[in-house]
Design an enzyme around this catalytic site. Sequence first.
Site, PDB file in Angstrom:
ATOM      1  N   LEU A 131      46.024 -15.202  13.817  1.00 55.38           N
ATOM      2  CA  LEU A 131      44.996 -15.595  12.850  1.00 55.38           C
ATOM      3  C   LEU A 131      44.984 -17.107  12.653  1.00 55.38           C
ATOM      4  CD1 LEU A 131      45.450 -12.849  10.100  1.00 55.38           C
ATOM      5  CD2 LEU A 131      43.629 -12.996  11.809  1.00 55.38           C
ATOM      6  N   VAL A 181      36.455 -17.222  11.596  1.00 53.53           N
ATOM      7  CA  VAL A 181      35.746 -15.944  11.560  1.00 53.53           C
ATOM      8  C   VAL A 181      36.096 -15.059  12.753  1.00 53.53           C
ATOM      9  CG1 VAL A 181      33.692 -16.891  12.716  1.00 53.53           C
ATOM     10  CG2 VAL A 181      33.486 -14.853  11.279  1.00 53.53           C
ATOM     11  N   LEU A 205      50.355 -19.389  13.389  1.00 50.02           N
ATOM     12  CA  LEU A 205      51.297 -20.393  13.867  1.00 50.02           C
ATOM     13  C   LEU A 205      50.999 -21.723  13.186  1.00 50.02           C
ATOM     14  CD1 LEU A 205      51.223 -19.647  17.716  1.00 50.02           C
ATOM     15  CD2 LEU A 205      52.612 -18.557  15.932  1.00 50.02           C
ATOM     16  N   CYS A 208      48.470 -25.047  25.331  1.00 49.36           N
ATOM     17  CA  CYS A 208      48.853 -24.321  24.123  1.00 49.36           C
ATOM     18  C   CYS A 208      48.846 -22.815  24.360  1.00 49.36           C
ATOM     19  CB  CYS A 208      47.915 -24.687  22.984  1.00 49.36           C
ATOM     20  SG  CYS A 208      48.396 -23.985  21.395  1.00 49.36           S
ATOM     21  N   CYS A 264      42.256 -28.583  17.973  1.00 48.47           N
ATOM     22  CA  CYS A 264      42.982 -28.788  16.718  1.00 48.47           C
ATOM     23  C   CYS A 264      43.539 -30.208  16.651  1.00 48.47           C
ATOM     24  CB  CYS A 264      44.091 -27.752  16.566  1.00 48.47           C
ATOM     25  SG  CYS A 264      45.359 -27.791  17.836  1.00 48.47           S
TER      26      CYS A 264
END
Length: 385
Positions: free
Chosen positions: A30, A34, A55, A116, A225
């Site tokens: 998560l 959405v 994470l 990642c 990110c």
Amino acid sequence: MLKTQKDKKLENFFSSNNKTKKKKNIIVGLSGGVDSSLSAALLVERGWNVEGLTLWLIKGQGSCCSEGLVDAAGLCEDLGINHKIIDSREIFEREVIKKTTESYEKGFTPLPCSMCNKNVKFEEMLNYAVNKKDFTHIATGHYARIKKSSYAETLDCKSFKFKDFLLLRGADENKDQSYFLYSLSQEVLSRLEFPLGEMKKEETRKEALRLGLRTAQKPESQDLCLVEHYGSMQRFIDKHIEPKEGEIVHVNGKVLGTHNGIQHFTIGQRKGLGIAWPDPLYVKSLDRVKNIVYVADKSDLFNREAIITKVNWVSIEEPKQEIEVEAQIRYRSHPVKGTLIPLKNFDNPTTTFKLIFEESQSSVTPGQAAVFYKGEILLGGGLIS
């Protein structure tokens, strides 16, 4: 505390859908967005025993950090499922931030999301599931699909030896994220679910609204990110790499200007060069040793072939001879036909191939992924050298 209409709606929906279904245990990644939220909700609906896992990758704001943690925790409370936060900052620093920095220093344009996925997200999720022992599967909100090998029997793919599980493009071609998943293993695929794989993005939003999920109207993240945290990739680079002045040179040998580090440039770049020339110029190549940025006319950017290293075969066994593939050399680009040839004169012949394009391609960029498809099946992929 009085339950809101939304609380009652979620409670009634999921309790009624779980009365007759056999429970299976699954960990759902998560982010607080959405897509991952709906993935968790759909799995609860389908009878899985779901636990949410977030994470913690970077300090500060961002979809993977503070705001995302809060939204993910709130969603799990709404769904009545457990939520766990793992501090993954150290492994993210080592496997993504450090390797991304090193790649830029070498004059490459890296793919942090792929790093990642391979070394952090799926690794951490699978390890967590294994350590819990009674959890057999993991899931994410990626737009991709997984099929058994029998699926390939319906296609014209006799030249390939397929593995047990196949990775496919997502049904929504505009949101397909399989390109970033080429490094996954059969072990991961055998335990992985993509609840949104068969859905269109507009369906995702409608379903989330119908279920009253708190993230239903949350804006979609458009950035890495790293970009969300630092504000831009430029700021990330400035923070991690010292500037080093060098020359900008035309391929004809004429020095046109200076730069403050090859890490600020990528193949095919036109804007931000800070040079004067009668016609538009583009970055042709980056020389790390000499610290030179070479520029050229657009017509000089085309290449007929590329060397692909660190190839991982996701859905098929390693080919021992040349094969015809559809190669995608950047996210969002259309796949192009090409021939893939194993190179036996390299130190590790199982992971290095030559890719010859049927038609020359512009801005083939070292550090980006070249991902190979046969129709909607992702065969494998590697890094452009």
